[in-house]
Design an enzyme around this catalytic site. Structure first.
Site, short mmCIF file in Angstrom:
data_model
loop_
_atom_site.label_atom_id
_atom_site.label_comp_id
_atom_site.label_asym_id
_atom_site.label_seq_id
_atom_site.Cartn_x
_atom_site.Cartn_y
_atom_site.Cartn_z
N LYS A 1 0.84 -1.20 0.00
CA LYS A 1 0.00 0.00 0.00
C LYS A 1 0.88 1.25 0.00
CE LYS A 1 -4.02 1.98 2.43
NZ LYS A 1 -4.94 1.86 3.59
N SER B 1 -10.07 2.19 2.57
CA SER B 1 -9.09 2.88 1.76
C SER B 1 -8.11 1.94 1.04
CB SER B 1 -8.31 3.84 2.64
OG SER B 1 -7.49 3.14 3.56
N SER C 1 -10.63 -0.05 6.77
CA SER C 1 -9.96 0.05 5.47
C SER C 1 -9.24 -1.21 4.99
CB SER C 1 -8.95 1.20 5.49
OG SER C 1 -9.60 2.43 5.45
#
Lengths: 485, 95
Positions: free
Chosen positions: A78, A156, A180
């Site tokens: 990420k 997210s 998320s």
């Protein structure tokens, strides 16, 4: 071997150890899949050179017989994790061009374990969002499709979920402040776990809300979640909230035996407008755990309703403080100034240009709730409510409950752009089942449970006792076995 | 509770985010909606409840008060938009 990208982490690990494939071969297969997945916009920074070098090193370790579980396995990272010398933007324009001079503890641990980073992954800007639509890189896309609509992979950690579900890498890192990891995993039909707050070091992860943020893996199944989580967590003196506890062997906890365990079903998680399919899957999941020998009991978590409003005070408050560092002085974007502009204009223009709409909104809401005269009414009240939310869980666990079963999200993935005109609060509601877990600092895992009426994946969430991720993973593993996973 | 444009402008100023005059009323409306949502918290009886500071009842980890890092000027300045002679450079702060 053909179809290397269909392997799980565990399957690839075993194939590497038995010499059926090599880290180089796996990495090339992953890089080719990443290249072919461009329309998903899951990968945003190319790290193929690093991946190839890491793969060669991993093969040497495998040959030498010094290969931890993650050795040679291609994963995505990420964009929130600082990676030394590699662009790290938290999907924000304000960090354009930022290349950290250091490595986050979690990514370093994964590299030490031999993992191969095939690219950096899309996400919502500063992890603020539930659909990956606030990213400066544009939307990530869910590989699941119905009616030709492009769907959100959730957020997210949308790029992480999309990349793993599309089988471009074997697993990915995520972070979870209000859901998320678990919400995108549910939207894409895969598995994601957020460990207990303090299990994974937050050092080197771009901060959103420091009392809520935790890293965790997004994987194809529960066994993989156990393997990768173990590699990510552990005490770190560089994070003052990191817990000095030994890391158990999570994979060894996966016996599938949950006889004698007590599963709580919270009545407050049955919300209006919940799709029938979700209701059915939840009942079926409950029945499966009962059939596996667990005792199922109705429980009450009375303050559940107040978790979202408390979260939308606490998270923006912490964000407004954390994001104060983006001032155009030390890193990232600085606005072009006009004659006569002083340092205040530099701050104001830099932040107006660099932050997207949702980030600006949350920073300003956070500023408001922390401002003189409102601090007690908003921020301190929210922290009191947070204490009550945690107490709800403490009471449930004290009454003998081992894990709590809930839906992961109130619905399946929605179409990209479909929420564009909605009130921001409507978007916040997608986190209604996950955000309680962050507020209480508990471990939570989302596992795929089936499909809705349109054929889109839905997830169930299991919430565990603090520091007992092994037990939680085992319950999730048993549930997965019932689904034939 | 309704937020007026003056309050919205003050919050934007405190947050050091430039907001155009024309956008202030939309911003004020958004704040009003979000704060309306947050106001549900007033329904909760929080009498005698301590505000939570940490989910885990633990003292923050502390280390010895000794220098354990430093001499990294080049690394510290490597990402600066403007640095000169070993310093971060900013517009004039004091006349």
């Amino acid at each position: 071997m053909s179809d290397l990208m269909k392997l799980t982490l565990a399957g690839a690990r075993d194939a590497l150890r038995s010499g059926q494939t090599t880290a180089v071969e796996l990495t090339e297969a992953s890089l080719a899949a990443v290249e072919a997945s461009k329309p998903l916009n899951a990968f945003v920074h190319d790290t193929s050179d690093i991946a190839r070098a890491q793969a060669v090193a991993a093969d040497l370790r495998l040959q030498a017989g010094d290969a931890p579980d993650m050795c040679g396995l291609p994963i995505g990272m990420k964009d929130l994790f600082c990676t030394k010398g590699v662009a790290t933007q938290a999907a924000s324009a304000i960090l354009k061009g930022f290349k950290p001079e250091y490595e986050s503890t979690v990514s370093q641990k994964l590299f030490d374990a031999g993992a191969v980073m095939v690219g950096k992954l899309n996400m919502d800007e500063f992890a603020m969002g539930s659909s990956n639509e606030t990213s400066t890189y544009g939307n990530a896309v869910n590989p699941w499709k119905v009616d030709g609509r492009e769907l959100t992979p959730g957020g997210s950690s949308g790029g992480s979920a999309s990349a793993v579900a599309a089988e471009t890498c074997l697993a990915a890192t995520g972070t979870d402040t209000g859901g998320s990891i678990r919400q995108p995993a549910a939207f894409t039909g895969i598995t994601g776990i957020k460990p207990t707050y303090g299990r994974c070091s937050r050092w080197g992860i771009v901060a959103f809300a420091s009392s809520l943020d935790q890293a965790g893996p997004i994987t194809k199944d529960v066994r993989d979640a156990a393997i990768m989580l173990e590699a990510m967590c552990g005490f770190d003196p560089k994070d003052s909230t990191s817990m000095n506890l030994p890391v158990p062997n999570f994979e060894a906890a996966l016996t599938g035996d949950i006889r004698g365990k007590t599963i709580g079903i919270p009545k407050e998680y049955r919300v209006d407008g919940m799709p029938d399919a979700l209701e059915t899957l939840w009942s079926e999941g409950t029945a499966m755990l009962r059939d596996a020998g667990a005792t199922v009991r109705d429980i009450s978590l009375p303050h559940t309703k107040y978790a979202l409003p408390a979260y939308y005070v606490i998270a923006p408050a912490e964000a407004s403080s954390n994001l104060a560092r983006y001032d155009g002085v030390r890193f990232g974007h600085r606005a072009k100034l006009e004659a006569g502009d002083g340092i205040t204009e530099m701050y104001e223009k830099t932040r107006a240009e660099g932050f997207g709409a949702e980030v600006q909104r949350r920073v300003m809401v956070g500023t408001y709730v922390l401002s003189a005269g409102f601090y007690d009414a908003y921020y301190n009240r929210a922290r009191r409510v947070r204490a009550l939310i945690k107490k709800d869980f403490d009471d449930a666990f004290a009454s003998g409950v081992d894990a709590i079963l809930t839906p992961s999200t109130p619905s399946a993935a929605f179409g990209l752009g479909e929420m564009a005109d909605a009130d921001p609060v409507q978007m916040y509601l997608f986190d209604v089942f996950t955000v309680t877990v962050n507020l209480a600092g508990l471990p939570g895992i989302s596992v795929p449970a089936g499909l809705d009426s349109k054929g889109l994946p839905l997830g169930l969430q299991l919430i565990g006792r603090p520091w007992e991720e092994g037990d939680l993973l085992n319950t999730a593993f048993r549930l997965g076995k019932s689904y034939g996973l | 509770m309704s937020i007026d444009t003056q309050t919205a402008a003050r919050v934007a100023k405190l947050a050091r985010i430039k907001v155009d005059e024309a956008d202030l009323s939309a911003l004020a409306q958004e704040f009003t909606n979000i704060l309306g949502f947050i106001e549900q918290l007033n329904e909760v009886d929080v009498e005698g409840v301590e505000p939570m500071t940490s989910v885990t009842p633990q003292r923050l980890f502390r280390r010895e008060d000794v220098v354990n890092d430093g001499n990294q000027q080049a690394a510290v300045l490597a990402n600066a938009p403007d640095s000169r002679e070993g310093f971060f450079a900013v517009p004039m702060v004091v006349e």
